[in-house]
Design an enzyme around this catalytic site. Structure first.
Site, PDB file in Angstrom:
ATOM      1  N   GLY A   1      32.996  36.796  39.180  1.00 16.49           N
ATOM      2  CA  GLY A   1      34.333  37.367  39.303  1.00 16.49           C
ATOM      3  C   GLY A   1      34.374  38.499  40.292  1.00 16.49           C
TER       4      GLY A   1
ATOM      5  CG  ASP B   1      39.982  49.467  33.883  1.00 16.20           C
ATOM      6  OD1 ASP B   1      41.187  49.303  33.615  1.00 16.20           O
ATOM      7  OD2 ASP B   1      39.384  48.815  34.740  1.00 16.20           O
TER       8      ASP B   1
END
Length: 712
Positions: A415, A536
């Site tokens: 990713g 996050d």
């Protein structure tokens, strides 16, 4: 005065009979071994001191192993024996193993040595033996291991070697062998598992039948020779986990892109100026091409390349359109190219420092630049901010791989995000790692990076991904983590883009994940060395293990990316870079509301200084997502809203629980009390006022209080 012949014969006769009582008890194998002892000029450790002619047999001698009274093994490694090998050793009829590695033996191998036709392993590594390999080696039809590396053998490989068809390990590296490999090399050794011909003078073409060696494992090392011509495409037929090292030869033409040659970085091909095509930077001339890249079996095209019917076709679902196929192939080529470039830069930096001395102009005198596989953390800690780090630095005593193994490993893109690319890396021994590439800047901030990454490396918790090692240079910063095999929480909740098969999570598994995340966050907030804030947290950053246990990943990453990239990573940058290829969305996001921003606390848009209450809010959104099964962006008729607002809307409208609950959980409505308890905890976590949100420790306590820990 002369001696008559009759007196001389009488003297010899008497001398012979005088010694008969001393040696008559030793068997023939003992005599053969004593000839070896007599050929040894130096025995500094006295390992042959108990080899006595008065013994009936040699079975009690040092280095000798017998079976049923006959010698089957001669093994005397690393004893600094200086001398030569006599032919008499070939007269040992039952000898199976000979290991004389790392001594100081010299001279040639006598042809008579290979009369021991039952020999299964011959290990002479690390001596001073020279001359050609005798043709008689073909007599060893039972030979399985031949290690003659690090000697001074020369000449060509005898054609008779191909008669040793049981060979499993052939190691001839670091000699002076020349000429081409014998005919039938690749067709004869079908049992061969290890092949190392590096650092010789082999020339000619690489045999086209070498692809038949389907039993090979590890590294097939043909490097540092004079092989010429094209790389045979048959090399790609070798097992995919085999690493093929072709560096520093005279090979030319395009690099085949198939099988074991696919997805290899340029480190396997450097030192061959005539090679062209991917993964090298120099393209092949027009009209010259390899077989072309193929798509890895585990490659997943971006969501944007897959339409709503899940197969990428714009028609009736008969297959992929030409446009999509082209896009997939181009994406794959780009991905492989990026991987190749990364590992090439690492390799170039590492090898440029290996074995060289740097002459310092300061008063500190001469310093030796460390070799790339030093692996000594205590040395790395002594580096100053202005010294580049060329080693892979372990943060865990269990780290057993080195930079060279990492560079040679198979790598696949997992990713991308605003904080780098993540690769799945498979080492030769089967160990799987996750490697994140951070950036190319920040060359003057090593000390700062080192302090931060080593603090993160000290965090150990069952629900947090472990950082095992890191690499720093001016061009590359890499973080090496444990690989977590079951993907991320986004895919577990919603399924993976482009795949039809999807098994929804059971309520018990969801409870297990919710508790694990809460415990991991509590540890980060209260018990980690620096009381971290993740900042996050989202389902993409929650990975799932073999038993669906959750692992929080990427904590501290923003700070490291800031240092490595040389510029701060703004909150807006993170939001803009949230989407990854394995994400899917129920709606088309507006320019002002994205999937990633839905997990951020309202105050996060106003300040760049994260707080623990940010993580609590993000955790609450994840709970709502797991309870409802909905994406963080919800489309209500024509209105788009985030999941928090949608749940609040449902409560205000007094919708039944089934309207909020993931439809796949409808059959578990008997767990209503637990579900409502979780919903209340989630709503407490997503309070707009951060002061009203609970701490993660209180969340863990609430989970333990309201939810049964026993699966039903």
């Amino acid at each position: 005065m002369g001696v008559s012949p009759s007196l001389l014969y009488l003297f010899l006769f008497l001398l012979f009979y005088a010694f008969v009582p001393l040696v008559s008890s030793l068997n023939e194998e003992g005599f053969a071994l004593l000839s070896f002892k007599s050929s040894i000029r130096e025995d500094p450790e006295g390992c042959l001191s108990n080899w006595n002619s008065s013994d009936p047999n040699p079975c009690s001698w040092n280095g000798i192993t017998c079976r049923e009274g006959v010698v089957i093994s001669l093994s005397i490694p690393k004893k600094r024996l200086a001398g030569f090998l006599p032919s008499a050793l070939g007269s040992l009829p039952s000898l199976r193993h000979m290991n004389l590695r790392n001594n100081r033996l010299f001279g040639r191998l006598p042809p008579g040595l290979f009369a021991a036709g039952g020999l299964q392993s011959l290990v002479l590594y690390g001596n001073f033996l020279s001359g050609p390999l005798p043709q008689e080696i073909g007599n060893l039809s039972y030979l399985q291991t031949l290690d003659l590396s690090r000697n001074a053998f020369d000449g060509s490989i005898p054609s008779s070697l191909v008669q040793c068809m049981r060979l499993k390990s052939l190691i001839l590296s670091h000699n002076n062998f020349t000429s081409s490999l014998p005919d039938g090399f690749g067709s004869s050794f079908l049992a061969l598992e290890k092949l190392d011909l590096s650092y010789n003078g082999f020339s000619g073409s690489i045999p086209g039948d070498i692809g038949n060696l389907s039993s090979l494992q590890g590294t097939v090392d043909l490097s540092h020779n004079l092989f010429s011509g094209a790389i045979p495409a048959s090399l790609g037929n070798l097992p995919e986990k085999v690493y093929i090292d072709l560096t520093y030869n005279n090979l030319s033409g395009p690099i085949p892109q198939n099988g074991a040659l696919e997805n290899r970085g340029p480190t396997a091909f450097i030192g061959n100026p005539g090679l062209c095509g991917p993964p090298l930077k120099n393209p092949c001339p027009t009209g010259v091409s390899s077989s072309g890249p193929s798509v890895p079996t585990n490659y997943m095209p971006p969501v944007s390349q897959v339409n709503s019917n899940g197969n990428g076709s714009s028609g009736s679902g008969k297959g992929l359109s030409r446009t999509v196929v082209a896009a997939i192939v181009v994406s794959d080529v780009v991905g492989i190219g990026i991987i190749a470039m990364i590992f090439y830069l690492c390799y170039r930096r590492a090898t440029s420092s290996k074995g060289k001395e740097e002459s310092g102009t300061s008063k500190k005198g001469t310093k030796r630049r460390k070799e790339c596989m030093c692996f000594r953390k205590e040395e790395s800690e002594a580096l100053s901010e202005n010294i580049e780090q060329y080693d892979l630095v372990p943060l865990d005593r269990h780290v057993s791989f080195d930079l060279d193994e990492l560079l040679k490993a198979s790598a696949f893109v997992l990713g991308k995000s605003g904080m780098g690319i993540v690769y799945k890396v498979v080492l030769e021994d089967g160990v799987i790692l996750a490697v994140r590439r951070l950036g190319e800047g920040g060359s003057q901030r090593f000390k700062e990076f080192q302090m931060e990454v080593e603090a993160i490396g000290k965090v150990r918790h069952p629900n947090i991904v472990t950082l095992r090692a890191y690499y720093w240079s001016a061009d590359e910063k890499l973080l090496i983590y444990d690989y977590i095999p079951n993907g991320n929480l986004t895919a577990a909740i919603h399924g993976r883009a482009g795949t039809m098969a999807f098994t929804p999570l059971s309520w018990d598994v969801r409870l297990k994940i919710m508790k694990g995340i809460a415990k991991g966050l509590t540890f980060l907030h209260e018990f980690s060395p620096k009381k971290y804030v993740h900042g996050d947290l989202k389902p993409n950053n929650v990975l799932l293990g073999l038993n669906m246990e959750p692992y929080i990943s990427d904590f501290g990453l923003g700070r490291l990316a800031n240092i490595a990239g040389g510029s701060p990573l703004l909150q807006s940058d993170r939001i803009a870079a949230e989407k990854t290829p394995n994400q899917q969305s129920d709606v088309t996001s507006s320019p002002f509301l994205t999937r990633g921003s839905c997990y951020h606390a309202p105050e996060a848009l106003k300040t760049l200084k994260p707080s623990q209450k940010w993580d609590v809010y993000s955790y609450g959104v994840i709970l709502l997502e797991m309870i409802s099964g909905r994406s963080p962006l919800v489309l209500l008729e024509t209105l788009e809203m985030d999941l928090v607002r949608w749940v609040q809307f449902c409560i205000e409208e007094k919708k039944p629980l089934l309207d909020v609950l993931d439809p796949s959980l409808a059959r578990e409505i008997d767990r209503e009390d637990e579900i409502i308890a979780l919903l209340k905890i989630a709503l407490a976590c997503v309070q707009a006022n951060p002061e009203k949100r609970p701490s993660m420790r209180h969340v863990v306590d609430a989970l333990d209080r309201f939810i049964s820990s026993k699966p039903r």
